[in-house]
Enzyme design. Structure first.
Site, PDB file in Angstrom:
ATOM      1  N   ASN A   1       0.862  -1.185   0.000  1.00  0.00           N
ATOM      2  CA  ASN A   1       0.000   0.000   0.000  1.00  0.00           C
ATOM      3  C   ASN A   1       0.897   1.234   0.000  1.00  0.00           C
ATOM      4  O   ASN A   1       1.456   1.606   1.023  1.00  0.00           O
ATOM      5  CB  ASN A   1      -0.902  -0.013   1.236  1.00  0.00           C
ATOM      6  CG  ASN A   1      -1.768   1.241   1.329  1.00  0.00           C
ATOM      7  OD1 ASN A   1      -1.900   1.996   0.368  1.00  0.00           O
ATOM      8  ND2 ASN A   1      -2.352   1.458   2.493  1.00  0.00           N
ATOM      9  N   TRP A   2       1.036   1.841  -1.180  1.00  0.00           N
ATOM     10  CA  TRP A   2       1.952   2.972  -1.299  1.00  0.00           C
ATOM     11  C   TRP A   2       1.390   4.263  -0.715  1.00  0.00           C
ATOM     12  O   TRP A   2       2.107   5.258  -0.625  1.00  0.00           O
ATOM     13  CB  TRP A   2       2.310   3.188  -2.770  1.00  0.00           C
ATOM     14  CG  TRP A   2       3.059   2.056  -3.397  1.00  0.00           C
ATOM     15  CD1 TRP A   2       3.525   0.926  -2.779  1.00  0.00           C
ATOM     16  CD2 TRP A   2       3.436   1.925  -4.771  1.00  0.00           C
ATOM     17  NE1 TRP A   2       4.170   0.113  -3.676  1.00  0.00           N
ATOM     18  CE2 TRP A   2       4.130   0.703  -4.904  1.00  0.00           C
ATOM     19  CE3 TRP A   2       3.251   2.726  -5.907  1.00  0.00           C
ATOM     20  CZ2 TRP A   2       4.633   0.260  -6.124  1.00  0.00           C
ATOM     21  CZ3 TRP A   2       3.749   2.280  -7.124  1.00  0.00           C
ATOM     22  CH2 TRP A   2       4.446   1.068  -7.227  1.00  0.00           C
ATOM     23  N   LYS A   3       0.126   4.257  -0.364  1.00  0.00           N
ATOM     24  CA  LYS A   3      -0.537   5.446   0.199  1.00  0.00           C
ATOM     25  C   LYS A   3      -0.318   6.653  -0.727  1.00  0.00           C
ATOM     26  O   LYS A   3      -0.296   6.494  -1.939  1.00  0.00           O
ATOM     27  CB  LYS A   3      -0.083   5.682   1.633  1.00  0.00           C
ATOM     28  CG  LYS A   3      -0.307   4.453   2.516  1.00  0.00           C
ATOM     29  CD  LYS A   3      -0.104   4.709   3.995  1.00  0.00           C
ATOM     30  CE  LYS A   3      -0.351   3.448   4.783  1.00  0.00           C
ATOM     31  NZ  LYS A   3      -0.241   3.676   6.237  1.00  0.00           N
TER      32      LYS A   3
ATOM     33  N   HIS B   1      -9.572   1.056   5.120  1.00  0.00           N
ATOM     34  CA  HIS B   1      -8.305   1.304   5.814  1.00  0.00           C
ATOM     35  C   HIS B   1      -8.538   2.293   6.949  1.00  0.00           C
ATOM     36  O   HIS B   1      -9.390   3.176   6.858  1.00  0.00           O
ATOM     37  CB  HIS B   1      -7.273   1.860   4.824  1.00  0.00           C
ATOM     38  CG  HIS B   1      -5.887   1.884   5.367  1.00  0.00           C
ATOM     39  ND1 HIS B   1      -5.451   2.864   6.237  1.00  0.00           N
ATOM     40  CD2 HIS B   1      -4.830   1.048   5.179  1.00  0.00           C
ATOM     41  CE1 HIS B   1      -4.183   2.632   6.546  1.00  0.00           C
ATOM     42  NE2 HIS B   1      -3.790   1.540   5.927  1.00  0.00           N
TER      43      HIS B   1
ATOM     44  N   GLU C   1      -7.071   4.797   7.905  1.00  0.00           N
ATOM     45  CA  GLU C   1      -6.944   6.208   7.526  1.00  0.00           C
ATOM     46  C   GLU C   1      -8.205   6.696   6.823  1.00  0.00           C
ATOM     47  O   GLU C   1      -8.593   7.863   6.970  1.00  0.00           O
ATOM     48  CB  GLU C   1      -5.704   6.389   6.645  1.00  0.00           C
ATOM     49  CG  GLU C   1      -4.416   6.206   7.421  1.00  0.00           C
ATOM     50  CD  GLU C   1      -3.215   5.814   6.576  1.00  0.00           C
ATOM     51  OE1 GLU C   1      -2.164   5.516   7.163  1.00  0.00           O
ATOM     52  OE2 GLU C   1      -3.332   5.795   5.325  1.00  0.00           O
TER      53      GLU C   1
ATOM     54  N   GLU D   1      -5.288  -4.745  10.833  1.00  0.00           N
ATOM     55  CA  GLU D   1      -4.298  -3.684  11.010  1.00  0.00           C
ATOM     56  C   GLU D   1      -4.574  -2.958  12.318  1.00  0.00           C
ATOM     57  O   GLU D   1      -5.414  -2.068  12.368  1.00  0.00           O
ATOM     58  CB  GLU D   1      -4.339  -2.710   9.831  1.00  0.00           C
ATOM     59  CG  GLU D   1      -5.741  -2.345   9.323  1.00  0.00           C
ATOM     60  CD  GLU D   1      -5.761  -1.056   8.547  1.00  0.00           C
ATOM     61  OE1 GLU D   1      -4.771  -0.740   7.894  1.00  0.00           O
ATOM     62  OE2 GLU D   1      -6.785  -0.359   8.622  1.00  0.00           O
TER      63      GLU D   1
ATOM     64  N   GLY E   1       2.338   2.832  10.755  1.00  0.00           N
ATOM     65  CA  GLY E   1       3.190   3.998  10.558  1.00  0.00           C
ATOM     66  C   GLY E   1       3.879   4.479  11.812  1.00  0.00           C
ATOM     67  O   GLY E   1       4.496   5.541  11.821  1.00  0.00           O
TER      68      GLY E   1
ATOM     69  N   SER F   1       2.721  -2.406  10.386  1.00  0.00           N
ATOM     70  CA  SER F   1       4.175  -2.214  10.348  1.00  0.00           C
ATOM     71  C   SER F   1       4.951  -3.510  10.161  1.00  0.00           C
ATOM     72  O   SER F   1       5.994  -3.729  10.782  1.00  0.00           O
ATOM     73  CB  SER F   1       4.662  -1.485  11.614  1.00  0.00           C
ATOM     74  OG  SER F   1       4.157  -0.166  11.654  1.00  0.00           O
TER      75      SER F   1
ATOM     76  N   GLY G   1       2.935  -1.122   4.369  1.00  0.00           N
ATOM     77  CA  GLY G   1       2.946   0.315   4.137  1.00  0.00           C
ATOM     78  C   GLY G   1       4.326   0.803   3.751  1.00  0.00           C
ATOM     79  O   GLY G   1       4.781   0.620   2.628  1.00  0.00           O
ATOM     80  N   GLY G   2       5.038   1.414   4.696  1.00  0.00           N
ATOM     81  CA  GLY G   2       6.323   2.044   4.405  1.00  0.00           C
ATOM     82  C   GLY G   2       7.340   1.126   3.764  1.00  0.00           C
ATOM     83  O   GLY G   2       8.087   1.530   2.868  1.00  0.00           O
TER      84      GLY G   2
END
Length: 254
Positions: free
Chosen positions: A9-11, A95, A97, A167, A173, A212, A233-234
């Site tokens: 997930n590159w957001k 998600h 967010e 999640e 994050g 994470s 994510g990251g």
């Protein structure tokens, strides 16, 4: 045997140049193993570029969100028909967010899952608790409510085509990660909850961990009985880290 899915997930990250470099790195080393799905979910404006750059590489493309509406006066939104047109196969929905920043409710998420299933794409349904909820001992109740809202909307038979991503909101994050035992407990509880409605569906459902996961902890998390991959994510923005996770996922299928 359930599918193992590693989804990046590159957001809201990336440029045309950085995406090209990232995909060059990923496609150079992505493992090809039966039952392993490697997925990237770029920002919507880059979906066409990503699909073109991937060509015949063993990597599929997904979106980070979609409207439940088929078309019309919904400025700034995009439809499932558009995602189909671009070759998307998966859609991340619910998600944390989206829930916290854009106020999506369980009902909103259920509507999107329903529409995505109808369109023939695979929803990745995100569920999870906040730190306050975990400290209050509400984790399993919160996750059950989020899952139940979708099952009640689409039915257990159609839910068989859903992927779940657990999640924990407090681990997204932040660099914090649920221990393998904490994650396994929730994954097992989700599967048990679904088994009450349909054992076959529960057994075959892929449940990803999305808090994470990185190159350092992926192998231990993926070794758990009910963890069937990761929503990354990251770490998905760094080809070497993402490939290390993919390699751990491939190893977990042996």
């Amino acid at each position: 045997m359930r599918k193992t899915i590693v989804a990046g997930n590159w957001k809201m990250n990336g440029t045309s140049e950085s995406i090209r470099a990232l995909l060059d790195g990923i496609t150079a080393g992505v493992p090809v193993v039966d039952g392993l799905v490697t997925l990237v979910c770029p920002p919507a404006v880059y979906l066409s570029q990503v699909k073109e750059l991937l060509g015949n590489a063993p990597v599929v493309v997904g979106a980070q969100n979609v409207s439940a509406q088929p078309k019309g006066a919904f400025t700034g939104e995009w439809s499932l028909e558009m995602l189909q047109d671009l070759g998307c196969e998966y859609v991340i929905l619910g998600h944390s967010e989206r829930r916290s920043l854009f106020k999506e409710t369980d009902a909103d998420v259920a509507d999107k899952v329903d529409a995505t299933l109808t369109a023939g794409l695979t929803p990745i349904l995100c569920v999870g608790e906040t730190l306050t909820q975990r400290e209050a001992g509400e984790t399993l109740a919160v996750v059950a409510t989020q899952v139940d809202a979708v099952v009640q909307r689409v039915g257990i038979e159609r839910f068989a085509s859903v992927v779940i991503a657990y999640e924990p909101v407090w681990a997204i994050g932040t660099g914090l990660t649920a221990t393998p035992e904490q994650a396994q407990e929730v994954h097992a509880a989700i599967r048990a909850r679904l088994a009450g409605s349909g054992m076959k569906v529960a057994d075959k459902l892929s449940i990803l961990y999305g808090g994470s996961m990185n190159a350092g902890n992926a192998a231990e998390l993926l070794a758990q009985q009910d963890i069937d991959g990761g929503l990354i994510g990251g770490a998905s923005l760094k080809a070497d880290e993402f490939l290390t996770i993919c390699a751990a996922a491939a190893e977990s299928r042996k």
